[in-house]
Design an enzyme around this catalytic site. Structure first.
Site, PDB file in Angstrom:
ATOM      1  N   ASP A  32     -10.343  27.303  92.664  1.00 37.64           N
ATOM      2  CA  ASP A  32     -10.317  28.763  92.656  1.00 37.64           C
ATOM      3  C   ASP A  32     -10.684  29.264  94.044  1.00 37.64           C
ATOM      4  OD1 ASP A  32     -10.418  31.051  90.245  1.00 37.64           O
ATOM      5  OD2 ASP A  32     -11.430  31.663  92.087  1.00 37.64           O
ATOM      6  N   GLY A  76      -4.439  34.768  89.578  1.00 33.96           N
ATOM      7  CA  GLY A  76      -3.903  36.120  89.541  1.00 33.96           C
ATOM      8  C   GLY A  76      -4.903  37.106  88.991  1.00 33.96           C
ATOM      9  N   SER A 116      -0.037  32.717  84.398  1.00 33.69           N
ATOM     10  CA  SER A 116      -0.301  34.073  84.876  1.00 33.69           C
ATOM     11  C   SER A 116       0.808  35.022  84.440  1.00 33.69           C
ATOM     12  CB  SER A 116      -0.412  34.076  86.399  1.00 33.69           C
ATOM     13  OG  SER A 116      -1.337  33.100  86.840  1.00 33.69           O
ATOM     14  N   ASN A 117       0.440  36.272  84.208  1.00 34.71           N
ATOM     15  CA  ASN A 117       1.411  37.265  83.750  1.00 34.71           C
ATOM     16  C   ASN A 117       1.872  38.177  84.878  1.00 34.71           C
ATOM     17  OD1 ASN A 117       1.848  36.807  80.944  1.00 34.71           O
ATOM     18  ND2 ASN A 117      -0.255  37.456  80.554  1.00 34.71           N
ATOM     19  N   SER A 143       4.223  29.347  80.097  1.00 36.35           N
ATOM     20  CA  SER A 143       3.734  29.317  78.707  1.00 36.35           C
ATOM     21  C   SER A 143       4.624  30.101  77.768  1.00 36.35           C
ATOM     22  CB  SER A 143       2.302  29.841  78.631  1.00 36.35           C
ATOM     23  OG  SER A 143       2.193  31.134  79.208  1.00 36.35           O
ATOM     24  N   ASP A 148       2.813  33.857  71.099  1.00 37.98           N
ATOM     25  CA  ASP A 148       3.468  34.817  70.209  1.00 37.98           C
ATOM     26  C   ASP A 148       4.063  34.103  68.999  1.00 37.98           C
ATOM     27  OD1 ASP A 148       3.778  37.254  72.410  1.00 37.98           O
ATOM     28  OD2 ASP A 148       4.115  35.271  73.258  1.00 37.98           O
ATOM     29  N   ARG A 151       1.334  33.296  66.624  1.00 34.32           N
ATOM     30  CA  ARG A 151       0.937  34.502  65.883  1.00 34.32           C
ATOM     31  C   ARG A 151       1.930  34.793  64.759  1.00 34.32           C
ATOM     32  NH1 ARG A 151      -0.080  37.629  71.560  1.00 34.32           N
ATOM     33  NH2 ARG A 151      -2.326  37.232  71.786  1.00 34.32           N
ATOM     34  N   HIS A 175       7.803  37.302  77.310  1.00 31.50           N
ATOM     35  CA  HIS A 175       6.451  37.323  76.736  1.00 31.50           C
ATOM     36  C   HIS A 175       5.915  38.722  76.995  1.00 31.50           C
ATOM     37  CE1 HIS A 175       2.397  36.437  75.640  1.00 31.50           C
ATOM     38  NE2 HIS A 175       1.937  36.485  76.876  1.00 31.50           N
TER      39      HIS A 175
END
Length: 313
Positions: A32, A76, A116-117, A143, A148, A151, A175
Site C-alpha cells: 500500500d 483506489g 477497484s470500482n 471481480s 451481485d 446476492r 457491476h
C-alpha cells in the site's frame, strides 16, 4: 504459492483475512502507498493465522510481488454515499495508471484480479496497460458481478427455502446500475425456476421479481449509506476467485475481462459467465437470454463502452 494484494483498505484487507480463513495460498504480500497501514493490516491479519490456516502474511513493496501467481488490485478511492461506481472513474483511473505498471514490472507472470470500482472500466484499463507489455487480456480479470450473482442466488434461495449453492442464476453486464439479472436462465435442481417453484408451491409474481431486482441492484448503496463501505461480501468473493485461480479449479464465474464483442458492442469489458482457472479466463459462455434481457445487456455494454472511451482507452 504467493498472492499479492495491492491496496490495503477495507476491501483489500478483508480479502486477505478471508484468504487466511479459507487457507488460500501460502504467502500473502500486502502493498500500500500508506506503508504504515499495510504493516498494521498484515500484523493484525497474521494474528488470526493460529486460529485458521498456516499462511505467512507480510507487508512489502512492489519488488516483493515477484513470483506471485495472483495479484489482487484493490487500490483506489472508495465510493461515497450517493456516488455511482462510474463517477469514481476519473479518480481511480489516474491511480491505476501509476499502480498497474509497477505491479507488472515485478509480477509480469501473475494473473491480475481487479477489485477497484468501477471494476469493468478499470479492468479494461489494466488490460490495455498489460497489453502494451505483451500480456494477454485473459490474464487480467475483474471481480465483475460475482457478488451481485451471490446476492441474486441468496434471495432466490430464501424465497424457495433451499441451499443457495443449488441455485444457478447469473447477474450480467456492468457491476452497477445497468446490470442485468438473467431471470430467464435461472435453474434449480436442473429445472427451470418456474417449474421448480411450482413443485414447491411457490411463485415469483411481478412484485417479488421487482423486489429481488431492487435488492440486488441497490444493495451496495444501502450498505454504504449505513456504514460508508462494503467489504465483507466482496472480500469473500475475491478470496473465492483467488482460490479458483491458485488451485486451477476451473469454475464458472461472472467475472469481467475484455471481450471483442457483446450484443453488437465492440471491445468492451463486462461480466458474463466465464470459465476461470490458473491462467485467468479460459473460455466465455454467453447465456441464451430472452429478448428483453439481451436488450438490457446491450444497453449495459454501451454504458460501459462509453465510460471506457471517456478515458481514451
Amino acid at each position: 504459492m504467493k498472492i499479492g494484494i495491492v491496496g490495503c483498505g477495507f476491501v483489500g484487507a478483508t480479502a486477505a483475512y478471508a484468504m487466511v480463513m479459507r487457507g488460500v495460498g501460502r504467502k500473502l504480500v500486502m502493498v500500500d502507498v500508506n506503508r504504515a497501514r499495510a504493516r498494521a493490516e498484515a500484523a493484525d491479519i497474521s494474528h488470526a493465522v493460529p486460529f485458521a490456516h498456516a499462511l505467512e502474511v507480510i507487508a512489502g513493496e512492489y519488488e516483493e510481488l515477484e513470483g506471485a501467481s495472483v495479484v489482487l488490485v484493490a487500490a483506489g478511492v472508495g465510493q461515497k454515499p450517493g456516488e455511482t461506481r462510474l463517477q469514481l472513474l476519473e479518480r481511480n483511473a489516474a491511480i491505476f495508471k501509476e499502480v498497474i505498471p509497477q505491479v507488472l514490472r515485478h509480477a509480469g507472470d501473475a494473473v491480475l484480479l481487479v477489485a477497484s470500482n468501477p471494476v469493468d472500466v478499470l479492468t479494461h484499463l489494466a488490460a490495455s496497460i498489460a497489453g502494451e507489455l505483451g500480456i494477454p487480456s485473459s490474464r487480467v480479470v475483474g471481480s465483475g458481478t460475482t457478488l451481485d450473482t451471490a446476492r441474486f442466488r441468496s434471495l432466490l434461495s430464501s424465497s424457495l427455502g433451499i441451499d443457495p449453492r443449488h441455485v444457478h442464476a447469473y447477474v450480467l453486464g456492468e457491476h452497477g446500475d445497468s446490470e442485468v439479472l438473467g431471470w430467464s436462465t435461472v435453474t434449480v435442481g436442473g429445472m427451470p425456476l418456474d417449474a421448480f417453484a411450482h413443485r414447491k408451491g411457490a411463485s415469483f409474481p411481478p412484485g417479488l421479481i421487482a423486489s429481488i431486482d431492487h435488492q440486488v441492484r441497490h444493495a451496495a448503496y444501502e450498505i454504504i449509506s449505513g456504514k460508508q463501505a462494503t467489504y465483507y461480501g466482496i472480500g469473500s468473493a475475491l478470496a473465492n476467485i483467488v482460490e479458483v485461480m491458485v488451485y486451477d479449479r476451473r469454475s464458472i464465474l461472472t467475472v469481467c475481462t475484455p471481450l471483442p464483442e457483446v450484443e453488437g458492442v465492440e471491445n468492451v469489458t463486462i461480466a458474463l459467465p466465464h470459465l476461470v482457472g490458473g491462467r485467468g479466463v479460459l473460455e466465455t459462455f454467453p447465456p441464451a437470454l430472452d429478448h428483453m434481457e439481451r436488450e438490457a445487456l446491450r444497453n449495459s455494454a454501451r454504458i460501459v463502452r462509453n465510460a471506457i472511451e471517456s478515458i481514451n482507452v
